[in-house]
Design a protein around this motif. Sequence first.
Motif, PDB file in Angstrom:
ATOM      1  N   ARG A   8       0.887  -1.162   0.000  1.00 41.46           N
ATOM      2  CA  ARG A   8       0.000   0.000   0.000  1.00 41.46           C
ATOM      3  C   ARG A   8       0.924   1.211   0.000  1.00 41.46           C
ATOM      4  NH1 ARG A   8      -4.386  -2.963   0.764  1.00 41.46           N
ATOM      5  NH2 ARG A   8      -4.281  -4.695   2.244  1.00 41.46           N
ATOM      6  N   TRP A  12      -6.600   5.450  -5.319  1.00 38.73           N
ATOM      7  CA  TRP A  12      -5.216   5.393  -4.819  1.00 38.73           C
ATOM      8  C   TRP A  12      -4.207   5.973  -5.820  1.00 38.73           C
ATOM      9  CZ3 TRP A  12      -8.410   1.280  -5.896  1.00 38.73           C
ATOM     10  CH2 TRP A  12      -8.128   0.554  -7.051  1.00 38.73           C
ATOM     11  N   ILE A  62      -1.719   6.657   2.661  1.00 36.38           N
ATOM     12  CA  ILE A  62      -1.787   5.682   1.562  1.00 36.38           C
ATOM     13  C   ILE A  62      -2.996   5.929   0.658  1.00 36.38           C
ATOM     14  CG2 ILE A  62      -0.436   3.867   2.677  1.00 36.38           C
ATOM     15  CD1 ILE A  62      -3.048   2.554   3.560  1.00 36.38           C
ATOM     16  N   THR A  86      -6.316   6.126   1.156  1.00 32.10           N
ATOM     17  CA  THR A  86      -7.559   5.359   1.307  1.00 32.10           C
ATOM     18  C   THR A  86      -8.452   6.075   2.315  1.00 32.10           C
ATOM     19  OG1 THR A  86      -6.594   3.948   3.036  1.00 32.10           O
ATOM     20  CG2 THR A  86      -6.416   3.181   0.752  1.00 32.10           C
TER      21      THR A  86
END
Length: 439
Positions: free
Chosen positions: A52, A291, A364, A366
């Motif tokens: 990630r 992402w 990351i 998210t």
Amino acid sequence: MSVRVIKILSGIILIIFMIFWSYNMIFKDIKSLIPAEEELYSGIINIGDFPRLTAETGSKYGWIQERIKRFEKRYPGIYIEFTPMDEKEGYSKMKEEMDKGNFPDIIPVNNMFPYFDKLQPLNGYFTEEELESLRIQATNEIKEENDFLSLPVMLTTYTMYLNLDLFNERGVSPPLDGNWTYEEFVDVLKKLTYDSDGDGIVDRYGFLSFVEEDSYNIWGMIISDGAQIIDPKRDRYAFYGEKSMKGLEKVMDLKTKYEVAPGLFGYLDESECWEMFTKEKAIGVYPGGSWLIPTLQRLKDSGEGFNFDIANYPMGDEKLPTVLSSGIISYGIMKGEDEKKTDMCVRFLKYLLEESSQRSLESIGTFPVIRGIEGMYSDDIYMQRIEDSLSYTRYIPVSEEWIGIEKVIQQEVKFAIQGYKTSYEAIEDAKNRVELLLQ
């Protein structure tokens, strides 16, 4: 010493003895009412995870490793071994070891996970209040009447990325407020499809994407007219009928009818499509995961990228943008005989739901699963807008049957886009294949 004095001293000693004896008995009674401190597991826990990317550092596993470090500090008797997992190979690289029973104690769980029967049911470890704190999108994983086998920890979704440099070059305006109908979407794509060097060959296209398993880049268009993959009320396969055909035809038409996608659409893989969008800068609109924002921003800041924006998927008969995603990122615990170890693994999962851990998801790219965590992306307009659109996302619940279903429908959709089948043939063949699979 007189007899009288001796009697007085003896009385005082007796009184002191009775006071201490009474205090001791009362203290013991009170102490017996206080629960004994629970003896926690101490030892090794193994955790596996997929990469990630942390945009600022470039670390692929930095987020989970930082959570591990902080958890070990909280519980000094715990040592956590980390097993990095490969994104492309998924679980296959670990399969040989897992077939021998060498599982990580905690492992990410998605629809490609091959060992659902070996996961520890989590129902008894979480209170109703804890589960109610989850966003409604995340509760697709948790059904009251069934065991839930993995805990949602973070969310991702899809969006449409726009190369604003190409838009500006062609004098095309992005959709107002990020919303557009399918007809408006096609009209924009036509203006972005052209011959840039005058050699008579079109080398700039309005749209491009890819079709691969566990990727739902194009599915926001396919379900935009009301099509469903799984009927949520009956929990049955439902990708067939007029709505499904109409949605699939919208994607097919981008290449065959409107010619706003390259002829290789349906053949190019993810890396080839990404290169055309980012390096060659030959694509105007590219659907991709949320992402990707940090990567596109980094490319832009370094001078290797371009000005970009985001937009929702084009609206169909549903009159709202729609997105399909498997982006409920969850973790499960493998069954084991040591109950104290399982309890400690549950503590780790609960730690991932604490506000500090949820806010760390910003690194990351998210989104948190806990309600009420606000302002996380107040400095990132793109992520803020995507988070606001999470309500448009239909998340696919993790299930053992989905592995086979998803493989079939992605294959049939690919055949249709490549031109080997009509929308009707692809969808009917998918339905028949899935029925045989489920039988």
